[in-house]
Scaffold this motif. Structure first.
Motif, PDB file in Angstrom:
ATOM      1  N   ALA A   1       0.822  -1.213   0.000  1.00 28.03           N
ATOM      2  CA  ALA A   1       0.000   0.000   0.000  1.00 28.03           C
ATOM      3  C   ALA A   1       0.858   1.266   0.000  1.00 28.03           C
ATOM      4  CB  ALA A   1      -0.933   0.001   1.206  1.00 28.03           C
ATOM      5  N   LEU A   2       2.093   1.150   0.498  1.00 23.75           N
ATOM      6  CA  LEU A   2       2.996   2.296   0.565  1.00 23.75           C
ATOM      7  C   LEU A   2       3.936   2.378  -0.632  1.00 23.75           C
ATOM      8  CD1 LEU A   2       3.767   2.157   4.393  1.00 23.75           C
ATOM      9  CD2 LEU A   2       2.293   3.806   3.188  1.00 23.75           C
ATOM     10  N   GLY A   3       3.634   1.603  -1.685  1.00 23.57           N
ATOM     11  CA  GLY A   3       4.329   1.749  -2.947  1.00 23.57           C
ATOM     12  C   GLY A   3       5.351   0.692  -3.297  1.00 23.57           C
ATOM     13  N   SER A   4       5.674  -0.212  -2.382  1.00 22.31           N
ATOM     14  CA  SER A   4       6.670  -1.236  -2.673  1.00 22.31           C
ATOM     15  C   SER A   4       6.088  -2.313  -3.583  1.00 22.31           C
ATOM     16  CB  SER A   4       7.167  -1.876  -1.369  1.00 22.31           C
ATOM     17  OG  SER A   4       8.144  -2.859  -1.633  1.00 22.31           O
ATOM     18  N   ARG A   5       6.912  -2.801  -4.490  1.00 20.77           N
ATOM     19  CA  ARG A   5       6.500  -3.885  -5.378  1.00 20.77           C
ATOM     20  C   ARG A   5       6.764  -5.221  -4.699  1.00 20.77           C
ATOM     21  NH1 ARG A   5       9.011  -7.604  -8.562  1.00 20.77           N
ATOM     22  NH2 ARG A   5       7.692  -8.405 -10.225  1.00 20.77           N
ATOM     23  N   ARG A   6       5.761  -6.082  -4.680  1.00 28.14           N
ATOM     24  CA  ARG A   6       5.894  -7.433  -4.115  1.00 28.14           C
ATOM     25  C   ARG A   6       6.599  -8.293  -5.151  1.00 28.14           C
ATOM     26  NH1 ARG A   6       1.375  -7.365  -3.185  1.00 28.14           N
ATOM     27  NH2 ARG A   6       1.529  -6.516  -1.099  1.00 28.14           N
ATOM     28  N   MET A   7       7.851  -8.639  -4.900  1.00 28.81           N
ATOM     29  CA  MET A   7       8.645  -9.359  -5.892  1.00 28.81           C
ATOM     30  C   MET A   7       8.456 -10.866  -5.842  1.00 28.81           C
ATOM     31  SD  MET A   7      12.377  -8.657  -4.157  1.00 28.81           S
ATOM     32  CE  MET A   7      13.369  -9.755  -5.113  1.00 28.81           C
ATOM     33  N   LEU A   8       7.809 -11.335  -4.774  1.00 28.82           N
ATOM     34  CA  LEU A   8       7.654 -12.765  -4.550  1.00 28.82           C
ATOM     35  C   LEU A   8       6.482 -12.976  -3.591  1.00 28.82           C
ATOM     36  CD1 LEU A   8       9.257 -15.435  -5.113  1.00 28.82           C
ATOM     37  CD2 LEU A   8      10.517 -14.970  -3.024  1.00 28.82           C
ATOM     38  N   ALA A   9       5.726 -14.020  -3.781  1.00 27.19           N
ATOM     39  CA  ALA A   9       4.627 -14.318  -2.857  1.00 27.19           C
ATOM     40  C   ALA A   9       5.178 -14.589  -1.456  1.00 27.19           C
ATOM     41  CB  ALA A   9       3.840 -15.533  -3.343  1.00 27.19           C
ATOM     42  N   ARG A  10       4.460 -14.128  -0.476  1.00 24.72           N
ATOM     43  CA  ARG A  10       4.831 -14.357   0.923  1.00 24.72           C
ATOM     44  C   ARG A  10       4.822 -15.856   1.212  1.00 24.72           C
ATOM     45  NH1 ARG A  10       0.875 -11.849   2.568  1.00 24.72           N
ATOM     46  NH2 ARG A  10      -0.470 -13.619   2.979  1.00 24.72           N
ATOM     47  N   VAL A  11       5.795 -16.293   1.976  1.00 20.04           N
ATOM     48  CA  VAL A  11       5.838 -17.687   2.404  1.00 20.04           C
ATOM     49  C   VAL A  11       5.586 -17.725   3.901  1.00 20.04           C
ATOM     50  CG1 VAL A  11       7.326 -19.696   2.713  1.00 20.04           C
ATOM     51  CG2 VAL A  11       7.261 -18.526   0.526  1.00 20.04           C
ATOM     52  N   GLU A  12       4.683 -18.611   4.306  1.00 19.92           N
ATOM     53  CA  GLU A  12       4.275 -18.727   5.706  1.00 19.92           C
ATOM     54  C   GLU A  12       4.699 -20.090   6.237  1.00 19.92           C
ATOM     55  OE1 GLU A  12       0.054 -17.932   5.534  1.00 19.92           O
ATOM     56  OE2 GLU A  12       0.407 -15.780   5.295  1.00 19.92           O
ATOM     57  N   ILE A  13       5.645 -20.082   7.148  1.00 24.04           N
ATOM     58  CA  ILE A  13       6.189 -21.309   7.711  1.00 24.04           C
ATOM     59  C   ILE A  13       5.450 -21.637   9.012  1.00 24.04           C
ATOM     60  CG2 ILE A  13       8.259 -22.447   8.613  1.00 24.04           C
ATOM     61  CD1 ILE A  13       8.458 -21.765   5.623  1.00 24.04           C
ATOM     62  N   ASP A  14       4.930 -22.846   9.080  1.00 29.08           N
ATOM     63  CA  ASP A  14       4.246 -23.328  10.279  1.00 29.08           C
ATOM     64  C   ASP A  14       5.210 -24.233  11.040  1.00 29.08           C
ATOM     65  OD1 ASP A  14       2.607 -24.421  12.230  1.00 29.08           O
ATOM     66  OD2 ASP A  14       1.184 -25.310  10.821  1.00 29.08           O
ATOM     67  N   GLU A  15       5.532 -23.859  12.261  1.00 32.54           N
ATOM     68  CA  GLU A  15       6.488 -24.649  13.042  1.00 32.54           C
ATOM     69  C   GLU A  15       5.985 -26.063  13.330  1.00 32.54           C
ATOM     70  OE1 GLU A  15       5.402 -23.295  17.598  1.00 32.54           O
ATOM     71  OE2 GLU A  15       6.902 -22.166  16.497  1.00 32.54           O
ATOM     72  N   ASN A  16       4.696 -26.306  13.155  1.00 34.65           N
ATOM     73  CA  ASN A  16       4.134 -27.643  13.370  1.00 34.65           C
ATOM     74  C   ASN A  16       4.353 -28.566  12.170  1.00 34.65           C
ATOM     75  OD1 ASN A  16       3.076 -26.928  15.907  1.00 34.65           O
ATOM     76  ND2 ASN A  16       1.269 -26.041  14.941  1.00 34.65           N
ATOM     77  N   GLU A  17       4.768 -28.018  11.058  1.00 37.48           N
ATOM     78  CA  GLU A  17       4.937 -28.775   9.810  1.00 37.48           C
ATOM     79  C   GLU A  17       6.412 -28.771   9.424  1.00 37.48           C
ATOM     80  OE1 GLU A  17       2.338 -30.010   7.776  1.00 37.48           O
ATOM     81  OE2 GLU A  17       0.798 -29.454   9.195  1.00 37.48           O
ATOM     82  N   THR A  18       7.239 -29.443  10.183  1.00 38.78           N
ATOM     83  CA  THR A  18       8.690 -29.356  10.005  1.00 38.78           C
ATOM     84  C   THR A  18       9.149 -29.677   8.595  1.00 38.78           C
ATOM     85  OG1 THR A  18       8.964 -29.914  12.331  1.00 38.78           O
ATOM     86  CG2 THR A  18      10.904 -30.093  10.932  1.00 38.78           C
ATOM     87  N   LEU A  19       8.761 -30.811   8.041  1.00 36.40           N
ATOM     88  CA  LEU A  19       9.230 -31.188   6.707  1.00 36.40           C
ATOM     89  C   LEU A  19       8.701 -30.248   5.630  1.00 36.40           C
ATOM     90  CD1 LEU A  19       9.057 -35.087   6.877  1.00 36.40           C
ATOM     91  CD2 LEU A  19      11.066 -33.614   7.050  1.00 36.40           C
ATOM     92  N   ALA A  20       7.430 -29.943   5.670  1.00 40.67           N
ATOM     93  CA  ALA A  20       6.846 -29.019   4.694  1.00 40.67           C
ATOM     94  C   ALA A  20       7.459 -27.637   4.855  1.00 40.67           C
ATOM     95  CB  ALA A  20       5.329 -28.963   4.854  1.00 40.67           C
ATOM     96  N   GLY A  21       7.677 -27.231   6.092  1.00 41.45           N
ATOM     97  CA  GLY A  21       8.286 -25.925   6.355  1.00 41.45           C
ATOM     98  C   GLY A  21       9.700 -25.843   5.833  1.00 41.45           C
ATOM     99  N   ASP A  22      10.477 -26.895   6.021  1.00 38.55           N
ATOM    100  CA  ASP A  22      11.858 -26.925   5.521  1.00 38.55           C
ATOM    101  C   ASP A  22      11.877 -26.828   3.999  1.00 38.55           C
ATOM    102  OD1 ASP A  22      12.753 -27.138   8.128  1.00 38.55           O
ATOM    103  OD2 ASP A  22      13.260 -29.270   7.977  1.00 38.55           O
TER     104      ASP A  22
END
Length: 196
Positions: free
Chosen positions: A122-143
């Motif tokens: 909203a403040l003008g920055s370009r999103r260069m990559l989709a946000r990644v959300e790491i869940d500490e409960n999903e160790t293998l998927a998170g890694d």
């Protein structure tokens, strides 16, 4: 050569450790980056001022978690507050990406990373990559997600000059738009939840 800054928020030190570990590959990617100077806590970035941060860096890599009821970590609170109260587009010409850490045990999972991503856009920055959300409960998927994100960030660095001013890589709502607005808590006068 893109000038890269990394802004972290953490209560336990995990986000900072991940930022420092991941950043070891950045200098080899042909960017201007010094791990001793360019990895800073959100509150230190706020002390610099948003305009100074935007002037110093072409690319911001955000690595943060949420704390308590979706609040920013204590060393990131001032930065999020400043994003809320900023006017205009101080980050125009900048690009960013966000890596969030948290646990799906909490209803407000990834709240602070999502809010940061939304506000930077909203403040003008370009999103260069989709946000990644790491869940500490999903160790293998998170890694696996962390490794892919790290590689994607390095790829984005190489094209940062070409993509400056281009459309966002995606909307801030990817991969999820659920947020609990914290403006009222941080700056007073409003706020209230919702998915906006």
């Amino acid at each position: 050569m893109a000038r890269v800054g990394c802004i972290f928020g953490t209560e336990s030190g995990g986000s900072e450790r991940h930022a420092r570990r991941l950043s070891k590959a950045w200098a080899a990617a042909g960017v201007k980056f010094d791990a001793g100077k360019d990895i800073i806590a959100g509150n230190d970035a706020a002390s610099m001022g948003l305009a100074a941060v935007a002037e110093k860096y072409d690319v911001l890599v955000i690595v943060t978690s949420s704390y308590g009821d979706g609040d920013p970590p204590s060393n990131y609170e001032s930065f999020l507050r400043d994003l809320y109260v900023a006017e205009g587009t101080p980050f125009e010409g900048c690009q960013h990406c966000v890596l969030g850490f948290g646990s799906t045990d909490y209803e407000t999972f990834q709240n602070c990373p999502r809010l940061t991503d939304k506000l930077l856009g909203a403040l003008g920055s370009r999103r260069m990559l989709a946000r990644v959300e790491i869940d500490e409960n999903e160790t293998l998927a998170g890694d696996a997600a962390l490794a892919k994100w790290a590689a994607d960030v390095v790829k984005c660095f190489s094209s940062a000059a070409k993509t400056k001013g281009a459309a966002d890589a995606c909307d801030w709502t990817v991969p999820c738009a659920d947020v609990l607005d914290k403006k009222g808590d941080l700056v007073g006068g409003g706020g209230g939840g919702g998915g906006g």
